[in-house]
Design a protein around this motif. Sequence first.
Motif, PDB file in Angstrom:
ATOM      1  N   GLY A  28      -8.211   6.549   0.002  1.00 21.61           N
ATOM      2  CA  GLY A  28      -7.753   7.813  -0.540  1.00 21.61           C
ATOM      3  C   GLY A  28      -6.319   7.742  -1.035  1.00 21.61           C
ATOM      4  O   GLY A  28      -5.989   8.292  -2.094  1.00 21.61           O
ATOM      5  N   SER A  29      -5.463   7.069  -0.290  1.00 21.71           N
ATOM      6  CA  SER A  29      -4.063   6.923  -0.693  1.00 21.71           C
ATOM      7  C   SER A  29      -3.955   6.151  -1.999  1.00 21.71           C
ATOM      8  O   SER A  29      -3.184   6.511  -2.892  1.00 21.71           O
ATOM      9  CB  SER A  29      -3.280   6.203   0.410  1.00 21.71           C
ATOM     10  OG  SER A  29      -1.948   5.973   0.011  1.00 21.71           O
ATOM     11  N   LYS A  62       5.800   5.269   5.477  1.00 20.49           N
ATOM     12  CA  LYS A  62       4.415   4.938   5.141  1.00 20.49           C
ATOM     13  C   LYS A  62       4.003   3.610   5.777  1.00 20.49           C
ATOM     14  O   LYS A  62       2.897   3.477   6.320  1.00 20.49           O
ATOM     15  CB  LYS A  62       4.247   4.855   3.624  1.00 20.49           C
ATOM     16  CG  LYS A  62       4.376   6.182   2.903  1.00 20.49           C
ATOM     17  CD  LYS A  62       4.174   6.008   1.403  1.00 20.49           C
ATOM     18  CE  LYS A  62       4.274   7.323   0.664  1.00 20.49           C
ATOM     19  NZ  LYS A  62       4.063   7.160  -0.800  1.00 20.49           N
ATOM     20  N   VAL A  63       4.900   2.626   5.707  1.00 20.68           N
ATOM     21  CA  VAL A  63       4.606   1.326   6.306  1.00 20.68           C
ATOM     22  C   VAL A  63       4.401   1.476   7.815  1.00 20.68           C
ATOM     23  O   VAL A  63       3.497   0.865   8.399  1.00 20.68           O
ATOM     24  CB  VAL A  63       5.746   0.324   6.024  1.00 20.68           C
ATOM     25  CG1 VAL A  63       5.586  -0.941   6.868  1.00 20.68           C
ATOM     26  CG2 VAL A  63       5.764  -0.049   4.547  1.00 20.68           C
ATOM     27  N   LYS A  72      -4.732  -3.540 -10.274  1.00 16.35           N
ATOM     28  CA  LYS A  72      -5.538  -4.627  -9.727  1.00 16.35           C
ATOM     29  C   LYS A  72      -4.936  -5.166  -8.438  1.00 16.35           C
ATOM     30  O   LYS A  72      -5.642  -5.384  -7.444  1.00 16.35           O
ATOM     31  CB  LYS A  72      -5.668  -5.742 -10.762  1.00 16.35           C
ATOM     32  CG  LYS A  72      -6.548  -6.904 -10.305  1.00 16.35           C
ATOM     33  CD  LYS A  72      -6.665  -7.954 -11.400  1.00 16.35           C
ATOM     34  CE  LYS A  72      -7.551  -9.116 -10.965  1.00 16.35           C
ATOM     35  NZ  LYS A  72      -7.657 -10.142 -12.044  1.00 16.35           N
ATOM     36  N   THR A  73      -3.625  -5.382  -8.429  1.00 11.90           N
ATOM     37  CA  THR A  73      -2.962  -5.905  -7.239  1.00 11.90           C
ATOM     38  C   THR A  73      -2.997  -4.889  -6.109  1.00 11.90           C
ATOM     39  O   THR A  73      -3.207  -5.238  -4.941  1.00 11.90           O
ATOM     40  CB  THR A  73      -1.504  -6.280  -7.558  1.00 11.90           C
ATOM     41  OG1 THR A  73      -1.488  -7.238  -8.618  1.00 11.90           O
ATOM     42  CG2 THR A  73      -0.831  -6.887  -6.342  1.00 11.90           C
ATOM     43  N   SER A  74      -2.799  -3.614  -6.450  1.00  9.34           N
ATOM     44  CA  SER A  74      -2.868  -2.568  -5.440  1.00  9.34           C
ATOM     45  C   SER A  74      -4.247  -2.529  -4.801  1.00  9.34           C
ATOM     46  O   SER A  74      -4.383  -2.404  -3.574  1.00  9.34           O
ATOM     47  CB  SER A  74      -2.549  -1.217  -6.063  1.00  9.34           C
ATOM     48  OG  SER A  74      -2.754  -0.171  -5.141  1.00  9.34           O
ATOM     49  N   MET A  85       0.810  -1.217   0.000  1.00  6.80           N
ATOM     50  CA  MET A  85       0.000   0.000   0.000  1.00  6.80           C
ATOM     51  C   MET A  85       0.842   1.265   0.000  1.00  6.80           C
ATOM     52  O   MET A  85       0.299   2.369   0.132  1.00  6.80           O
ATOM     53  CB  MET A  85      -0.903   0.016   1.235  1.00  6.80           C
ATOM     54  CG  MET A  85      -1.941  -1.093   1.260  1.00  6.80           C
ATOM     55  SD  MET A  85      -2.692  -1.235   2.883  1.00  6.80           S
ATOM     56  CE  MET A  85      -3.263   0.451   3.143  1.00  6.80           C
ATOM     57  N   SER A  86       2.156   1.122  -0.121  1.00 10.90           N
ATOM     58  CA  SER A  86       3.036   2.279   0.044  1.00 10.90           C
ATOM     59  C   SER A  86       3.901   2.536  -1.181  1.00 10.90           C
ATOM     60  O   SER A  86       5.125   2.360  -1.146  1.00 10.90           O
ATOM     61  CB  SER A  86       3.928   2.061   1.278  1.00 10.90           C
ATOM     62  OG  SER A  86       3.155   1.791   2.422  1.00 10.90           O
TER      63      SER A  86
END
Length: 256
Positions: A243-244, A142-143, A202-204, A127-128
């Motif tokens: 949102g991110s 971020k993590v 897609k993976t994100s 996610m980062s």
Amino acid sequence: MIVNIIFWVWYSIGAILLLFTGVPDALEFSNGLFLILYAIYAVHLTTKADFYSPAANRLFRNWKHGGLYLSIGLIWLSGVGIEMIGVQTGWPFGTYEYSDILGYRLLGVPFTLGFAWIAVVYNASLMSPTIGRYGKLVRALKVGLWTVILDLVLDPVAYHRSFWTWAEQGGFYGVPWSNYLSWFIIGALMSLCVPLFKIDLKTSRRAVRLYQMILLLFGLMGVKAGLLGIGLIAVTGMIMAEGSHRYAYRNEVNSI
């Protein structure tokens, strides 16, 4: 595909039991197994990435082979190791003790906790997205953020359900503030074991949904237990994750 189905079927069954009927004693092992499946699914999503491996980073040149297992092993060992130190000394999280709910304990620490760290770090790394010369450092921050948001929801609920007990009282819903600070720092440092990579939309999206659904489950468990603030943090975390994700891909930002 099989990993995806197994995880979400297990998640759905577990959510129903946890929220409506309770987990039968015969299925108590499922608590620890869920952490293992969470880790497997997060790693599975990561294998779909394109890894950035400059010549200087020879360690991860064959990422999907030895490098993958090395990274997982480092996170598992460091996760269990720091938990053992925490249980024995009270540093850095605070003074606490695990029950048997999460599985067999090694020096007082359930071995499944290593998989919990793998799951959280890999999920947060997915996610980062980061770019630039200091990509790993930016991603680590971020993590750390995603990790501590998750812990603000998970830890009070797990404490309420007696997964572990804290010697100190106070903090946030009975969990010392030192625990949350430690999760931020340790999650950030562990992410350095994972090389930079880029993933498709897609993976994100799957990674974000995974994170959101973990927040949703524990957020609902918190609300059910009367911990209303946990529900609020869960919803906030879900909105921030969404949102991110949308911001990153609207501006074509990938981890490279």
